[in-house]
Design a protein around this motif. Sequence first.
Motif, short mmCIF file in Angstrom:
data_model
loop_
_atom_site.label_atom_id
_atom_site.label_comp_id
_atom_site.label_asym_id
_atom_site.label_seq_id
_atom_site.Cartn_x
_atom_site.Cartn_y
_atom_site.Cartn_z
N GLN A 22 -3.87 13.01 -2.32
CA GLN A 22 -2.92 11.91 -2.26
C GLN A 22 -2.22 11.87 -0.90
OE1 GLN A 22 -2.46 9.50 -4.59
NE2 GLN A 22 -1.14 8.53 -3.07
N GLU A 23 -1.83 13.03 -0.39
CA GLU A 23 -1.17 13.09 0.91
C GLU A 23 -2.13 12.62 2.02
OE1 GLU A 23 2.01 13.94 1.91
OE2 GLU A 23 2.43 13.75 -0.24
N ASP A 26 -2.32 8.85 1.79
CA ASP A 26 -1.09 8.26 2.32
C ASP A 26 -1.05 8.32 3.85
OD1 ASP A 26 -0.27 7.72 -0.25
OD2 ASP A 26 1.15 9.42 -0.37
N LYS A 29 -3.41 5.72 5.18
CA LYS A 29 -2.81 4.40 5.03
C LYS A 29 -1.72 4.18 6.06
CE LYS A 29 -0.54 1.39 1.66
NZ LYS A 29 0.76 1.17 2.24
N SER A 30 -0.89 5.19 6.28
CA SER A 30 0.18 5.04 7.26
C SER A 30 -0.40 4.92 8.68
CB SER A 30 1.17 6.20 7.17
OG SER A 30 0.55 7.41 7.55
#
Length: 102
Positions: A22-23, A26, A29-30
């Motif tokens: 998940q990290e 993220d 995505k960032s």
Amino acid sequence: MKNLLIFLLLAASVGLYFHDKQETADLAKSQTDLDSAQSQNSELTQKVNNLQRQVANMQARMQQMSMGSALQTQHPLQPSASPFGSAGSLQGGSLDRGAYKN
């Protein structure tokens, strides 16, 4: 008791694995959002620079126009400034009289 510790270790490992996934998602995505924001920023910066250039050109034109109109109001064109004498006369006759006489 030993089985419980192995189960807790296995559950913690699975939890950390999914947390790491998940990290990573993220972070990707960032990074994509950052790239998009940087490209938008460069486009907007270019537009601002173009608009600033246009404003500077308009200001220069306005200054030229105001200086030109100031020169015209300071030095009005006078008809007697002609090197051939009065612009209103040819061989002693006046052009200011009417076209027809009764």
